[in-house]
Design an enzyme around this catalytic site. Sequence first.
Site, PDB file in Angstrom:
ATOM      1  N   ASP A 117     -20.741  22.693 -18.565  1.00 36.05           N
ATOM      2  CA  ASP A 117     -22.024  23.260 -18.181  1.00 36.05           C
ATOM      3  C   ASP A 117     -22.571  22.666 -16.882  1.00 36.05           C
ATOM      4  O   ASP A 117     -23.605  23.121 -16.391  1.00 36.05           O
ATOM      5  CB  ASP A 117     -23.052  23.096 -19.306  1.00 36.05           C
ATOM      6  CG  ASP A 117     -23.282  21.641 -19.712  1.00 36.05           C
ATOM      7  OD1 ASP A 117     -22.558  20.772 -19.203  1.00 36.05           O
ATOM      8  OD2 ASP A 117     -24.179  21.389 -20.544  1.00 36.05           O
ATOM      9  N   HIS A 159     -32.100  16.476 -18.836  1.00 38.22           N
ATOM     10  CA  HIS A 159     -30.867  16.024 -19.485  1.00 38.22           C
ATOM     11  C   HIS A 159     -30.004  15.143 -18.573  1.00 38.22           C
ATOM     12  O   HIS A 159     -29.030  14.555 -19.045  1.00 38.22           O
ATOM     13  CB  HIS A 159     -30.018  17.221 -19.932  1.00 38.22           C
ATOM     14  CG  HIS A 159     -30.665  18.085 -20.964  1.00 38.22           C
ATOM     15  ND1 HIS A 159     -31.213  17.594 -22.129  1.00 38.22           N
ATOM     16  CD2 HIS A 159     -30.868  19.437 -20.995  1.00 38.22           C
ATOM     17  CE1 HIS A 159     -31.705  18.596 -22.835  1.00 38.22           C
ATOM     18  NE2 HIS A 159     -31.521  19.720 -22.176  1.00 38.22           N
ATOM     19  N   GLY A 167     -26.122  19.257 -19.440  1.00 33.63           N
ATOM     20  CA  GLY A 167     -27.025  20.348 -19.784  1.00 33.63           C
ATOM     21  C   GLY A 167     -27.664  21.043 -18.603  1.00 33.63           C
ATOM     22  O   GLY A 167     -28.880  21.267 -18.594  1.00 33.63           O
ATOM     23  N   ASP A 202     -39.974  21.857 -23.806  1.00 33.05           N
ATOM     24  CA  ASP A 202     -38.725  22.615 -23.796  1.00 33.05           C
ATOM     25  C   ASP A 202     -38.182  22.767 -25.226  1.00 33.05           C
ATOM     26  O   ASP A 202     -38.475  21.955 -26.102  1.00 33.05           O
ATOM     27  CB  ASP A 202     -37.707  21.858 -22.936  1.00 33.05           C
ATOM     28  CG  ASP A 202     -36.548  22.700 -22.473  1.00 33.05           C
ATOM     29  OD1 ASP A 202     -36.585  23.165 -21.312  1.00 33.05           O
ATOM     30  OD2 ASP A 202     -35.594  22.885 -23.253  1.00 33.05           O
ATOM     31  N   HIS A 204     -35.223  22.227 -26.060  1.00 35.54           N
ATOM     32  CA  HIS A 204     -34.261  21.145 -26.259  1.00 35.54           C
ATOM     33  C   HIS A 204     -34.911  19.776 -26.064  1.00 35.54           C
ATOM     34  O   HIS A 204     -35.796  19.612 -25.222  1.00 35.54           O
ATOM     35  CB  HIS A 204     -33.088  21.297 -25.285  1.00 35.54           C
ATOM     36  CG  HIS A 204     -32.326  22.566 -25.467  1.00 35.54           C
ATOM     37  ND1 HIS A 204     -32.669  23.735 -24.802  1.00 35.54           N
ATOM     38  CD2 HIS A 204     -31.261  22.869 -26.248  1.00 35.54           C
ATOM     39  CE1 HIS A 204     -31.826  24.696 -25.162  1.00 35.54           C
ATOM     40  NE2 HIS A 204     -30.976  24.204 -26.045  1.00 35.54           N
ATOM     41  N   ASP A 297     -37.433  28.068 -22.842  1.00 38.54           N
ATOM     42  CA  ASP A 297     -36.412  28.609 -23.743  1.00 38.54           C
ATOM     43  C   ASP A 297     -36.886  28.672 -25.191  1.00 38.54           C
ATOM     44  O   ASP A 297     -36.161  29.156 -26.059  1.00 38.54           O
ATOM     45  CB  ASP A 297     -35.097  27.837 -23.635  1.00 38.54           C
ATOM     46  CG  ASP A 297     -35.286  26.344 -23.444  1.00 38.54           C
ATOM     47  OD1 ASP A 297     -36.429  25.865 -23.524  1.00 38.54           O
ATOM     48  OD2 ASP A 297     -34.277  25.650 -23.195  1.00 38.54           O
ATOM     49  N   TYR A 340     -33.957  31.159 -20.064  1.00 40.09           N
ATOM     50  CA  TYR A 340     -32.769  31.901 -19.648  1.00 40.09           C
ATOM     51  C   TYR A 340     -32.962  33.410 -19.655  1.00 40.09           C
ATOM     52  O   TYR A 340     -32.019  34.158 -19.424  1.00 40.09           O
ATOM     53  CB  TYR A 340     -31.587  31.465 -20.526  1.00 40.09           C
ATOM     54  CG  TYR A 340     -31.451  29.958 -20.489  1.00 40.09           C
ATOM     55  CD1 TYR A 340     -30.961  29.322 -19.357  1.00 40.09           C
ATOM     56  CD2 TYR A 340     -31.891  29.179 -21.541  1.00 40.09           C
ATOM     57  CE1 TYR A 340     -30.882  27.949 -19.285  1.00 40.09           C
ATOM     58  CE2 TYR A 340     -31.809  27.794 -21.484  1.00 40.09           C
ATOM     59  CZ  TYR A 340     -31.309  27.188 -20.349  1.00 40.09           C
ATOM     60  OH  TYR A 340     -31.249  25.817 -20.274  1.00 40.09           O
TER      61      TYR A 340
END
Length: 421
Positions: A117, A159, A167, A202, A204, A297, A340
């Site tokens: 990624d 990240h 990430g 976020d 994540h 996200d 995204y």
Amino acid sequence: MDSGVESTGLRAKPVAYIFSEDLVKVSTLLQSTYDISSRLPSNRNRSLLVYSLIHAYGLLTTCTGQAPQRFLVVRPRPASKKELLAYHTHDYLEYAMNQSSDAQNLLEASEFGLEDDCPMFHGIEDYITQVAGATLTGAAVIRNDISDVAICWDGGRHHAKKARASGFCYVADCVLAILFLKRTVPSAHPLKKPRVMYLDLDLHFSDAVSQAFHKPGSTTTAQVLTLSIHHAAPGFFPVSPLASLPDVDDPAFDPFTLSVPLKAGASTKTFLRIWPIIEHVKDIFRPDFILVQCGLDGLAGDPMATFNWSLGGEGSLGWCIQRIVHEWQGKKMLLGGGGYNTPNAARAWTYLTSVAGGIPLSLDTDIPEYSGYLHFKPSFTLDVPAGNMQDHNTEEYLQTIEAAYEGILSVLHSRMVSPTL
């Protein structure tokens, strides 16, 4: 639709909006690279669409005469190698910024996380220096009292680690900004060590930022407090013990490294329920600076399809940002992050920009007819409404979070009452 956000009076200083054509160009370059790799959801042309929609609404238009100036557009400068070395290792920067995508040592690339990624790509050096520089520019603007609020939607790479990309994140701009802001302010009398609160919204977990400032078993007061609200489940990225609900009896417990893990389907109702916890943490810590990572996200309609958060109404993303920017003490910086569904990212950050400026757009407002208009079909409005996903954050689970934070807040309060820096 009623956004639940009201207009505010003119701020003493305009909101600093960090923008340059070069920043948009390198961010879009990176996002196009992700699209080609097609390994994870794409952000293709996200920066360009965000900035173009904000301009289409005229939010950044310079006001003259009796009209208030709500925004100050600030052109960022690239970060220097010395500034990047304030956190990143020399070896990581040397490898990441001096390798081409077609001539790299695969073993070293793997060591530094520059695969999967986070593939190498042409222009990575410009990307790292521009994104870090933009976030550091925003930090300097609020630290130097040019503005009380700064916005940098291309930042928020939470990240990226000290010596490893992860990430979609190649540079730890959040960590670099926190390190910059926690320095003693030379002009302050008496000299004061500023407190910095990092709040991550976020989907994540903010693994790299939280880990950077985590002090397991510490019994002293810290200058930096990190608090991440995110989804946590077995195997969900990023896997980290710090993503779990903190336990005051854990030997590694640190009351300045906090998490609020939520289950799938988290909605405005859930965020409204947990928000008093966030307020209590802020009130106890009393930060001088607040950095907010506004990843998108978790909004309904995102390809991650995990949360069911929306832009408007009590407990919404817009509602949270309204309170942080206009009701919390201290200086603030809003950063970007995940997200995204590119048109929805443009909608959301445009709306949050208007909220930060004290002139919230109506969520029912039509998208202006401009070159990017067709990206916003079929609704052609600003809103990102909730979907029909079930919220799995049950009453029992929310009570578990509240009970855990009774103990956490008690420990945090005791540290702040008897500080030992």
